[in-house]
Design a protein around this motif. Structure first.
Motif, PDB file in Angstrom:
ATOM      1  N   ASN A 163      52.883  69.581  54.821  1.00  0.00           N
ATOM      2  CA  ASN A 163      51.703  69.129  55.925  1.00  0.00           C
ATOM      3  C   ASN A 163      52.710  67.752  56.381  1.00  0.00           C
ATOM      4  N   GLY A 171      44.943  67.824  56.205  1.00  0.00           N
ATOM      5  CA  GLY A 171      46.125  68.946  56.470  1.00  0.00           C
ATOM      6  C   GLY A 171      46.214  69.559  55.712  1.00  0.00           C
ATOM      7  N   THR A 239      53.206  72.106  59.301  1.00  0.00           N
ATOM      8  CA  THR A 239      53.086  71.415  60.474  1.00  0.00           C
ATOM      9  C   THR A 239      53.962  70.243  60.333  1.00  0.00           C
ATOM     10  N   GLU A 264      52.161  75.212  63.093  1.00  0.00           N
ATOM     11  CA  GLU A 264      51.804  74.427  63.829  1.00  0.00           C
ATOM     12  C   GLU A 264      52.471  72.888  64.602  1.00  0.00           C
ATOM     13  N   THR A 265      53.148  72.150  65.416  1.00  0.00           N
ATOM     14  CA  THR A 265      54.396  71.321  65.831  1.00  0.00           C
ATOM     15  C   THR A 265      53.326  70.712  66.743  1.00  0.00           C
ATOM     16  N   CYS A 303      48.939  65.860  65.907  1.00  0.00           N
ATOM     17  CA  CYS A 303      49.375  66.130  66.730  1.00  0.00           C
ATOM     18  C   CYS A 303      48.388  67.114  68.117  1.00  0.00           C
ATOM     19  N   GLY A 496      45.586  75.794  66.754  1.00  0.00           N
ATOM     20  CA  GLY A 496      47.468  76.204  66.610  1.00  0.00           C
ATOM     21  C   GLY A 496      47.977  76.883  68.121  1.00  0.00           C
TER      22      GLY A 496
END
Length: 709
Positions: A163, A171, A239, A264-265, A303, A496
Motif C-alpha cells: 500500500n 488503502g 498501490t 494501481e499507480t 492518486c 483502477g
C-alpha cells in the motif's frame, strides 16, 4: 524532544503474534509530519517472511475455509462496527501523518465504509457457499448428458497487499475486504512513512477478536524479498508509483512464476470544462470547487487528484483567477490538531522535497506560477500560533499556467502534492477533439471529470476519453451537490485504470472479490455438476411430487411443505395440465387493461409472424403456473419475492394446455435470520411437451418450520 533510541519500533503482526526486531536492528526513523518530531522507528530486520507466507497458506486458508462467503461477509460487518467504535483513536494517530480531520475521515471512515459495502454486497450477490457459479450452463451434447459452466473458487495462496503512504487505512481495507470475502489470507505491507497508522488499525482489528487465525498479517518495514517467497498460488495488489510497479512486474516470480499481479499507480488525472460552462453558470462554480478541493484534500497526495485542469482558452484566465480566489479564501495551512486548519502537511520531509523538485522541473519546462509559492508558507501550529518557520512538511498550494498545452512536461511529470496545472483548448465548429487529445496525453488515468450541461459535449468527451480512463465523473448542476466528487472512488464500482494508472482493477464490488478467485471451466454430467456446485442442473436427478403422469412419485411430499432443514436440491413438483380457453384470454385482457392486439384481434394476430392467432398473455400463463404449483396451506414458505430470467418461448393459443414443473435449484440460508432464500427452476410446457416459458421463482423459506408446524 525524545531521542530516537527511546522511540518505539512499529511492530509487525506475523503468525498471529506481534513481533519486533532485536535491539540494535537497522531502522528508519518516522517523524510527525507537522512537527518533525521522531515518533517511531520502522524495521523488519530478521523477520521470517517465508514463515508468514506459509502461515497464511496453511492456517489462514484452513480457518477462512471453515466459513462460507456469507459467514466471512458477516464478520466484515462486525469488524466495521467494531472499528467505528475505535475511530477516534485512529483519528488521533492519523493527525501525526499531517492529515486534517476531513482527510482522516476520507481515509478511516472511507475504509470502514468499504467493509460495510463489501459485506452487504457479498451477502446479497454471492451464494452462501465457497463455489460460485458464473454465467449460464452450456449444453455440450444433444441429449444433455454432458454440460459445461464456469465456477469461481478462492486462490490457494496469500494476497500480499503493498500500500501507498497516502491512505494507510482505506488503502489497506479496500484490498483486505474482497480478499477476506473470497477466503484468501492477507499479508499487508504498508508504506514506511505512515505505516504506524496502518499498524494501529491492524491492532484494533486483532483486538476485536473477530478475525480467524492467519487471515491477516502485517509487515512493518522493508520486505524486499517477500516476492521471492510467492508462487502461482499467490496474488500481489500494489498501490504506489509507476516505477515501483514496473520493478515488481519484472520480478521473476511475477514475470515467469505466475504470481497474480494487480497495480494501481499514480496518474495525471484531468478535469475538463465544457465550452458551455462559462463564469456565472452552476457548472463553472462546481468545476472551480472541485479543482480547489482536489488540490488540498490530503494536501493533494491522492492518486486520483486532479493534476491537469483542461479548459476552453477563452476562460483560461477566469478559471485561474477563480481557483486562486477559492484557495486564498478557504485554505489555512497548519498542524491538523489546530482549530481552523483546512490543509495539513505532506506525509514527510522527503515527500516535500520530491514535490518541490517536480514543480521546479515543470517551471523549467515552461509552466508559469499562477498561484502559490515554493517558499515555506506561514502555518498554524498546534497551539494556534502562526509561524513562518516550522520543522513540518508544509507546502503552499501551487497552480501552474501552461501557455503551451501540449508541453510534454505537463503530461508526464507529476508533483504528488497540492499542485495542478491549467491547460487551454479550442473548440472547432463544435468539435471537442482537442480536449480529448490533451486528456489522452496522460497515457492512462484513474479518473477524469467532465463538467458540462451540454449532452452533446458530454458525449464527445466521454466517448473520446473513456478508453484512457478507469472512471469518469459527469459533473453538472444536477449532481453537483450529491456527487461524491472527482477523487472519491466508491466501493460499489471498479477502481483502477489503463496504462500509466497501472492497468489493474481494485475496489470493484463483487468484481474485486473475483480477483482473488480462480475461474475454472467445469465440464461433466448434470448430476456431477449439481453435486459439485450445490446448484441443480437440468437433467440431474430429482425427487418429484405431484402428478404421476408427469413424473410425480406417489407419497412424495410437496417441496413447499419442507423447511430448509428438510428441503434438498432437486426436490420438485410437477403439476397436471390446465387448458386455456378464449374466454380466459379475453377476461384477462379486460381485467388488466392489456388489450394488445395479439390477445384481442384475431385478424391482426394472424398476420403477426410469431403467433398462430390470438394467444394467451405471458403473464396470464405465469399467474396460472403459480396456481398450479403453490401449496396453499400455511407452511414453511413465507413469501414469494420475485422472478428472474423470465423468457417466453412458445405461444399458447386458445385450446392449448399448460403445466409447470418446479425444482429446488439453489438454497441459500441467511446467516443472521431464521429463514433463507430458495431459487426454484420453473418450466412451463404445453400439452405436446414444448417449452412455453422458463424462469426462476424466488421464495423465502423458514430454516425450521416453527410458525405453522
Amino acid at each position: 524532544m525524545e531521542t530516537a533510541t527511546a522511540i518505539q519500533t512499529v511492530p509487525s503482526y506475523i503468525r498471529d503474534a506481534w513481533w519486533t526486531p532485536a535491539d540494535g536492528a537497522a531502522a528508519t526513523e518516522v517523524r510527525d509530519a507537522s512537527t518533525g518530531e521522531v515518533i517511531a522507528r520502522v524495521s523488519a530486520e530478521g523477520l521470517d517472511l517465508a514463515a508468514a507466507v506459509d502461515h497464511g497458506r496453511s492456517v489462514g486458508q484452513t480457518e477462512l475455509g471453515r466459513l462460507t462467503t456469507h459467514g466471512r461477509a458477516l464478520l466484515l460487518r462486525d469488524l466495521a462496527q467494531y472499528l467505528n467504535g475505535r475511530s477516534e483513536e485512529l483519528y488521533a494517530v492519523s493527525a501525526q501523518t499531517g492529515a486534517t480531520r476531513i482527510d482522516s475521515m476520507v481515509d478511516i471512515d472511507g475504509g470502514i465504509g468499504v467493509l460495510f459495502t463489501l459485506s452487504s454486497k457479498g451477502r446479497r450477490e454471492l451464494p452462501n457457499a465457497n463455489v460460485i457459479v458464473e454465467g449460464p450452463v452450456e449444453v455440450l451434447s444433444k441429449d444433455g448428458s454432458f454440460i459445461g459452466e464456469h465456477i469461481h473458487t478462492r486462490i490457494p495462496g496469500v494476497a500480499v497487499q503493498v500500500n501507498a503512504f497516502n491512505f494507510p487505512v482505506w488503502g489497506m481495507l479496500e484490498k483486505f475486504a474482497p480478499a477476506f470475502i473470497a477466503g484468501v489470507p492477507t499479508i499487508v505491507k504498508p508504506a514506511t512513512p505512515t505505516g504506524f497508522l496502518a499498524e494501529a488499525a491492524v491492532r484494533a482489528m486483532v483486538e476485536s477478536g473477530i478475525l480467524p487465525d492467519g487471515s491477516l498479517q502485517l509487515v512493518s518495514g522493508p520486505a524486499r524479498d517477500l516476492l521471492d517467497r510467492l508462487d502461482y498460488r499467490d496474488m500481489v495488489s500494489f498501490t504506489g508509483s509507476a516505477s515501483t510497479a514496473t520493478l515488481l512486474r519484472n520480478h521473476p516470480n511475477v514475470a515467469h512464476g505466475g504470481v497474480r499481479f494487480m497495480a494501481e499507480t499514480d496518474s495525471l488525472n484531468a478535469a475538463i470544462l465544457g465550452p458551455d460552462a462559462v463564469p456565472g453558470t452552476p457548472e463553472f462554480d462546481a468545476f472551480i470547487k472541485s479543482a480547489a478541493t482536489e488540490m488540498t484534500v490530503k494536501a493533494g497526495q491522492k492518486c486520483t487528484a486532479i493534476r491537469r485542469v483542461i479548459v476552453p482558452n477563452p476562460v483560461r484566465h477566469a478559471v485561474i483567477d477563480a481557483i486562486g480566489a477559492r484557495l486564498r479564501e478557504r485554505v489555512v495551512i497548519g498542524d491538523p490538531r489546530a482549530d481552523g486548519v483546512t490543509m495539513g502537511a505532506l506525509a514527510s520531509l522527503e515527500q516535500l522535497a520530491d514535490v518541490r523538485a517536480a514543480v521546479r522541473a515543470m517551471l523549467a519546462a515552461g509552466g508559469e506560477l499562477a498561484y502559490g509559492t515554493l517558499d515555506a508558507p506561514a502555518v498554524t501550529r498546534a497551539d494556534g500560533e502562526v509561524s513562518g518557520v516550522e520543522q513540518g512538511a508544509f507546502m503552499s498550494p501551487v497552480l501552474l499556467n501552461w501557455p503551451d498545452s501540449g508541453s510534454p512536461a505537463v503530461h508526464t511529470l507529476e508533483a504528488f502534492g497540492p499542485v495542478a496545472g491549467v491547460l487551454g483548448y479550442d473548440m472547432h465548429d463544435g468539435d471537442a477533439s482537442e480536449a480529448v487529445r490533451l486528456a489522452a496525453l496522460g497515457a492512462g488515468s484513474l479518473v477524469a471529470t467532465v463538467c458540462t450541461n451540454d449532452p452533446e459535449v458530454a458525449r464527445q468527451l466521454v466517448t473520446g476519453i473513456a478508453a484512457h480512463h478507469g472512471r469518469i465523473l459527469l459533473l453538472n448542476r444536477e449532481d453537483a451537490r450529491s456527487s461524491t466528487g472527482h477523487g472519491a472512488p466508491v466501493p460499489h464500482l471498479v477502481h483502477g485504470g489503463p496504462g500509466r494508472a497501472g492497468g489493474g482493477e481494485e475496489l470493484g464490488g463483487i468484481r474485486s472479490v473475483w480477483h482473488h478467485m480462480q475461474r475454472t471451466a467445469l465440464q461433466g454430467s448434470p448430476n456431477m455438476l449439481t453435486a459439485l456446485t450445490g446448484e441443480w442442473h437440468t437433467g440431474a436427478d430429482r425427487v418429484i411430487a405431484g402428478d404421476p403422469e408427469f413424473g410425480g412419485v406417489p407419497g412424495a411430499v410437496h417441496p413447499f411443505r419442507k423447511s430448509l432443514a428438510e428441503l434438498r436440491i432437486g426436490d420438485a413438483f410437477a403439476s397436471g395440465l390446465r387448458q386455456v380457453e378464449l374466454a380466459d384470454i379475453s377476461a384477462f385482457a379486460e381485467g388488466t387493461g392489456d388489450l394488445f392486439y395479439a390477445h384481442t384481434d384475431a385478424d391482426a394476430a394472424a398476420r403477426n409472424p410469431f403467433f398462430p392467432g390470438i394467444v394467451a398473455h405471458g403473464y396470464l400463463l405465469v399467474s396460472w403456473a403459480a396456481g398450479l404449483f403453490v401449496e396453499p396451506a400455511p407452511g414453511p414458505v413465507l413469501a414469494n419475492y420475485g422472478l428472474e430470467s423470465l423468457r417466453f418461448l412458445t405461444p399458447v393459443a386458445a385450446g392449448d394446455s399448460i403445466r409447470v414443473t418446479l425444482t429446488a435449484k439453489r438454497i441459500t440460508p441467511r446467516v443472521t435470520d431464521d429463514y433463507g432464500e430458495v431459487c426454484w427452476d420453473a418450466v412451463l410446457n404445453n400439452q405436446d411437451g414444448a417449452t412455453v416459458a422458463t424462469y426462476d421463482v424466488l421464495t423465502l423459506v423458514e430454516k425450521v418450520d416453527t410458525l405453522y408446524a
